[in-house]
Motif scaffolding. Structure first.
Motif, PDB file in Angstrom:
ATOM      1  N   LYS A  80      -1.602   6.112   4.175  1.00 54.23           N
ATOM      2  CA  LYS A  80      -1.701   7.323   5.066  1.00 54.23           C
ATOM      3  C   LYS A  80      -0.271   8.074   5.311  1.00 54.23           C
ATOM      4  O   LYS A  80      -0.255   9.223   5.829  1.00 54.23           O
ATOM      5  N   LYS A  81       0.732   7.036   5.191  1.00 57.52           N
ATOM      6  CA  LYS A  81       1.866   7.853   5.463  1.00 57.52           C
ATOM      7  C   LYS A  81       3.072   7.534   4.732  1.00 57.52           C
ATOM      8  O   LYS A  81       2.607   7.101   3.464  1.00 57.52           O
ATOM      9  N   ASP A  82       4.408   7.872   4.851  1.00 52.45           N
ATOM     10  CA  ASP A  82       5.433   7.472   3.956  1.00 52.45           C
ATOM     11  C   ASP A  82       5.290   5.985   3.947  1.00 52.45           C
ATOM     12  O   ASP A  82       5.042   5.394   4.884  1.00 52.45           O
ATOM     13  N   PHE A  83       5.746   5.251   2.819  1.00 56.66           N
ATOM     14  CA  PHE A  83       5.788   3.998   2.473  1.00 56.66           C
ATOM     15  C   PHE A  83       7.018   3.336   2.170  1.00 56.66           C
ATOM     16  O   PHE A  83       7.635   3.951   1.665  1.00 56.66           O
ATOM     17  N   ILE A  84       6.973   2.025   2.501  1.00 54.27           N
ATOM     18  CA  ILE A  84       8.021   1.179   1.951  1.00 54.27           C
ATOM     19  C   ILE A  84       7.247   0.188   0.971  1.00 54.27           C
ATOM     20  O   ILE A  84       6.465  -0.579   1.514  1.00 54.27           O
ATOM     21  N   LEU A  85       7.871   0.192   0.193  1.00 51.52           N
ATOM     22  CA  LEU A  85       7.180  -0.632  -1.279  1.00 51.52           C
ATOM     23  C   LEU A  85       7.802  -2.105  -1.312  1.00 51.52           C
ATOM     24  O   LEU A  85       9.179  -1.960  -1.910  1.00 51.52           O
ATOM     25  N   LEU A  86       7.263  -3.161  -1.015  1.00 46.55           N
ATOM     26  CA  LEU A  86       8.079  -4.279  -1.545  1.00 46.55           C
ATOM     27  C   LEU A  86       7.362  -5.436  -2.633  1.00 46.55           C
ATOM     28  O   LEU A  86       6.218  -5.238  -2.548  1.00 46.55           O
TER      29      LEU A  86
END
Lengths: 414, 600
Positions: free
Chosen positions: A99-105
């Motif tokens: 739903k928001k800005d995300f950080i992908l790991l």
């Protein structure tokens, strides 16, 4: 900060662990221990220190990685994706949850850098995508040469502009196939552009929500974009300044000049000098374990927490155990055992007159007497018969070796 | 410094200022308070370079230097060398080499550079580089800034120590890094930087070897396109090295390529960009307005303007960012915007001048009728021609805001007449040579030899392509016979030759010569020639279609009309091909847009 971002961990798909044969035959890569702590816990801990709560973390896995789900159920939210999806398509499937800005790991990255710095950088530069990269310097110094963060031979060639934008990315595996053509508009957007080959991409990306929109639109256009790192990222880097790409994202009219400037697509790079290692092949896995054993001045902060918690276990007087070895709880050690620079998991049984050096031994392993084990990795619940010599062998789960064998460079599975 | 020569190329080889450079070479253009060449000599003197060689083509420079009296300056040694019929920098340098004056290093300066770069650092760096490696032959001086003009837009790929690895112009959309000499290994710190904020300053410090290479490869014409490109990319071993000297940020230069850069350079000079080279202090200065003439109180002069000595500006005149020379008289109620006026100009009342250059000695009168004559090369700027007086009817004050004007006959005819007979004789010789060459050839390998022969003739005598094409066509027609097979065979045989010498600019003369031939000899059909030319890729679709349209419009010409009828099928065929090409192009388009060059 934690309110603004959502963390997404790519927990493991079909191909996960393919380079870690035979360790991941029946075992999830996320649960592989480094210094007796499963990999995925490292990521969850790093996120927790950055302020992400369980509701902000989303782990994407396929159904055959169920044990991972059970393991982390209270610390994150789980989402199951279809079996044959890759990184980018998995994101698409999970789009309602994002739903928001995300950080992908990725689930196999060990980093020492602070996530908060990365998030600050991303926000202040108003970037669309920020990649975390580690700068390494492999020039031969005196004494031992430094060790790279990625023991594969391949490396990335990146064109980094003067304002930290990423202008071009290619992976070089084969000398002759280097393609160094860059579009002129992209190159002209920065005053000076450096061609760097010593940046290691840690596969941690902070993205704006628009990127998901972009993925949706691109998939509608039937462009085959499945893999994040190999297809999607080069695609958006190449078309950074292409008007058509921008139009895909935002639907409102590109009006005033200053508004248009703010909506520009930019891919930035956050360069860190801290520790980073991606554990997706055997060499890196071993190297990560060795690095976790280093104590003293050169110790790596990421692993220091574990070393503090090492329990004192009882072992007989004549056992010679080097101080940097890690031995888990409940392990019983026999007489005249020599252990050097190794990690031994919980509840193992080690017989008499055993010499173990430079090895990684996981839980519930039985090693009978008179064995010599060097540079090996023994997975859970494996067994080694007595008087066996193992050199550079890798045992999968539940594997066993018969007594009185001399094996070298072998992979043994059940 | 004693052996160090400065070579000034006091002429330009392009046609941007064509109307003006027909009479005065670019170096003698007035630049605010003095001529360009004087500014350059001043700059060289301040940097302790006393030996100057000026390469010229126009006799006016000789006259100028003969009459030059500059009191109070050190004596200079100025040698003038005539570069005759050189058509590009390469030829000029070869001419210079043949005089054998230069024994060591020299400084090459283009004739249109205004700069304040301090040469001491530059020469130090050059000598250092030479000590390190004898193969460092060229030091190119660049300064930092925003690349504004098309001619400045290059990408410089620089290695450590400012060695120039690759120089790429931005004609194509893609930039490709030259892979020949590059070594990319994992983990090594960065070696190559691609810079787009450097601007070439037109100053090069060269070794004598540069002249030698120009002589060796006599196809070299320009420094950037040919010499540097060859040295950095096509040579197999990068032996000769070219380095860059990047001037610190306060030292800049400006080359005068075209009118925009001319005006811009003047404005920069007035705003003291080129400190310490600024307009003289003896003029009245009021915050970058310099005026030494008489300006009426009711006129307005904006900043960045310059009014020369003895110039009278009458009342209610508005002068904005313009440069006006000496002894001008400007009337009441004029408006002069963004213009450059040279000396001795009379402008009457109520005249608007915008974005123009007016050369010396013009009189601009006012009248009720307005008449605007445009020159053919104008885009936003129109150019005036030279010095004789003439009567012009410009626009009225009330309305029109157009940029003007006029051209007129000048006194050049006498010059042309004098030289024509010589040219004609020469031309006849060429045709004879050509005929003999063509008659001998009957196989393709002989044709290849012929190409080499004609090439050498061209280079030795500096013949333009056009003359060669017309001469060849005459010879070509002689060997033809009026049937299709002969035509086909002839084209097969000479295809390579024609392709080599007929490029885009000569296509018109090529077609014209065929047309005249067909008009004279009715047995040959223009159609067949065109189709064969198209088949052998000598002409492309667009050119043929343009020609067909053009000839269709010719009235009262029976030949033309017959031809249009017979060629209609061919025309349809070509139009179809072009339509297909447009379709495929539209599918492949990427929609790149120009990025605004603003560095934050």
């Amino acid at each position: 900060m934690q309110i603004k971002y959502q963390a997404i961990i790519l927990g493991g798909g079909e191909k996960a662990g393919s380079m870690l044969f035979p360790l991941c035959q029946s075992f999830s890569k996320s649960l592989l221990p480094i210094s007796n702590k499963p990999m995925i816990l490292y990521q969850l801990d790093v996120l927790e220190t950055a302020g992400f709560g369980p509701q902000d973390i989303l782990i994407l896995i396929t159904k055959n990685h169920q044990p991972v789900a059970d393991f982390v159920q209270r610390r994150a939210e789980i989402f199951y994706v279809s079996d044959d999806s890759e990184s980018a398509s998995a994101l698409l499937e999970a789009q309602e949850k994002i739903k928001k800005d995300f950080i992908l790991l990725s689930n196999d990255i060990m980093i020492g850098a602070k996530i908060l710095d990365l998030l600050d950088f991303h926000y202040s530069q108003k970037a669309t995508v920020t990649c975390l990269v580690k700068e390494e310097d492999l020039e031969k110094k005196q004494g031992r040469g430094p060790i790279s963060s990625n023991l594969d031979k391949s490396f990335d060639i990146m064109f980094i502009g003067s304002d930290n934008s990423l202008l071009h990315l290619t992976n070089q595996e084969n000398e002759n196939q280097v393609n160094l053509k860059v579009s002129k508009n992209v190159l002209l957007s920065c005053e000076s552009v450096q061609v760097m080959t010593n940046l290691f991409d840690t596969h941690i990306y902070v993205c704006q929500y628009d990127v998901l929109e972009l993925l949706k639109q691109l998939s509608k256009q039937k462009l085959e974009i499945e893999n994040w790192k190999e297809e999607f990222l080069p695609f958006i880097i190449k078309h950074q300044k292409n008007v058509n790409l921008l139009n895909l994202i935002s639907k409102k009219e590109q009006g005033l000049f200053h508004e248009r400037k703010q909506q520009q697509f930019s891919i930035k790079v956050f360069i860190t000098q801290e520790y980073a290692r991606r554990v997706n092949n055997i060499k890196d896995y071993q190297q990560a374990n060795f690095e976790s054993m280093i104590q003293g001045e050169k110790a790596i902060p990421l692993y220091q927490g574990i070393q503090d918690f090492q329990n004192q276990i009882q072992f007989p007087q004549d056992a010679r155990i080097s101080p940097d070895s890690v031995i888990g709880e409940g392990t019983r050690i026999g007489n005249k055992v020599t252990i050097q620079r190794s990690i031994i998991g919980k509840n193992c049984t080690i017989g008499d007159h055993v010499k173990i050096s430079n090895s990684i031994i996981m839980k519930n392993v039985v090693i009978n007497s008179n064995c010599i084990i060097q540079h090996c990795i023994l997975s859970n619940e494996s067994a080694v018969g007595s008087a066996t010599e193992l050199n550079k062998c890798y045992l999968g789960c539940l594997a066993s070796v018969e007594p009185s064998q001399k094996l070298s460079d072998e992979c043994i599975i059940r | 410094m004693s052996e160090f020569y400065a070579v000034i190329l006091a002429d330009c080889f392009d046609d941007k200022f064509d109307h003006l450079t027909n009479t005065i070479p670019k170096s003698l253009f007035p630049f605010v308070d003095d001529l360009i060449i004087e500014h350059q000599i001043n700059w060289l003197q301040k940097n302790e370079i006393d030996k100057i060689i000026v390469l010229y083509r126009n006799q006016k420079i000789v006259e100028y230097f003969n009459n030059r009296k500059r009191p109070g300056r050190k004596t200079l040694e100025i040698q003038l060398i005539d570069i005759l019929n050189s058509r590009n920098l390469g030829d000029a340098l070869r001419e210079l080499q043949s005089h054998l004056i230069i024994q060591q290093d020299f400084l090459l300066l283009f004739g249109d550079v205004i700069t304040n770069i301090s040469l001491k650092e530059v020469t130090n760096k050059y000598h250092e580089q030479r000590k390190q490696d004898k193969m460092n032959i060229l030091l190119m001086v660049v300064h930092q800034g925003v690349q504004q003009y098309e001619e400045e837009r290059f990408l410089y790929v620089v290695e450590k120590d400012d060695k120039l690895y690759q120089l790429a112009d931005l004609q194509q959309n893609q930039f490709e890094l030259n892979k020949k000499h590059i070594t990319l290994t994992k983990g090594m710190p960065c070696n190559y930087v691609i810079k787009s904020n450097l601007i070439e300053s037109g100053i090069y410090i060269c070794n004598r070897d540069v002249l030698k290479s120009f002589q060796e490869y006599f196809m070299f014409a320009e420094i950037k396109q040919d010499f540097i490109k060859y040295m950095t990319s096509t040579s197999d071993i990068q032996e000769e090295k070219i380095h860059l000297y990047i001037a610190p940020k306060i030292q800049v230069s400006q080359r005068i390529f075209h009118i925009q850069s001319y005006h811009n350079a003047c404005l920069k000079y007035l705003s003291r960009f080129f400190f310490p080279y600024c307009p003289s202090q003896k003029y009245y200065i009021d915050f970058f307005k310099y005026f030494a003439g008489k300006v009426d109180q009711r006129s307005k002069v904006s900043d960045q303007s310059y009014i020369g000595q003895n110039t009278e500006v009458k009342s209610k005149t508005i002068i904005t960012k313009s440069i006006i020379g000496k002894n001008c008289k400007i009337g009441v109620g004029c408006e002069i915007v963004n213009s450059i006026l040279w000396d001795n100009i009379q402008i009457e009342n109520n005249i608007i001048i915008k974005d123009s250059i007016i050369t010396s000695g013009c009189i601009i009168k006012n009248s009720i009728q307005s008449q605007i004559v445009s020159t053919d090369k104008s885009t936003n700027y129109q150019q005036l021609i030279t010095p004789s007086k003439y009567d012009v009817d410009p626009f009225e004050f009330q309305g029109s805001q157009d940029d003007s004007f006029e051209s007129s006959g000048s006194n050049q005819d006498s010059d042309k007449l004098g030289s024509q007979p010589k040219k004609q004789n020469f031309y006849q010789d060429l045709i004879d040579d050509m005929i003999s060459i063509v008659a001998k050839c009957s196989t393709i390998s002989q044709v290849k030899e012929a190409i080499i022969n004609v090439d050498t003739i061209k280079v030795n005598s500096n013949i333009p392509f056009e003359n060669i094409v017309t001469a060849f066509m005459q010879a070509f027609f002689k060997i033809l016979q009026p049937n299709v097979d002969s035509l086909k065979n002839a084209y097969e045989l000479w295809q390579e030759f024609i392709n080599r010498f007929v490029s885009e600019t000569e296509v018109a003369s090529y077609i014209k010569s065929i047309e005249t031939f067909c008009r004279q000899n009715q047995e040959y059909h223009l159609n067949q020639f065109l189709q064969l030319s198209y088949q052998h890729s000598i002409l492309n679709e667009q050119v043929i279609l343009n020609y067909l349209d053009q000839i269709k419009q010719a009235e009262n010409d029976q030949f033309a009309q017959e031809f249009t009828e017979t060629s209609s099928k061919f025309k349809n065929y070509l139009e179809n091909i072009i339509a297909e090409q447009c379709l495929t192009q539209a599918e492949n388009q990427d929609g790149e847009y120009e990025y605004e060059y603003v560095y934050e």
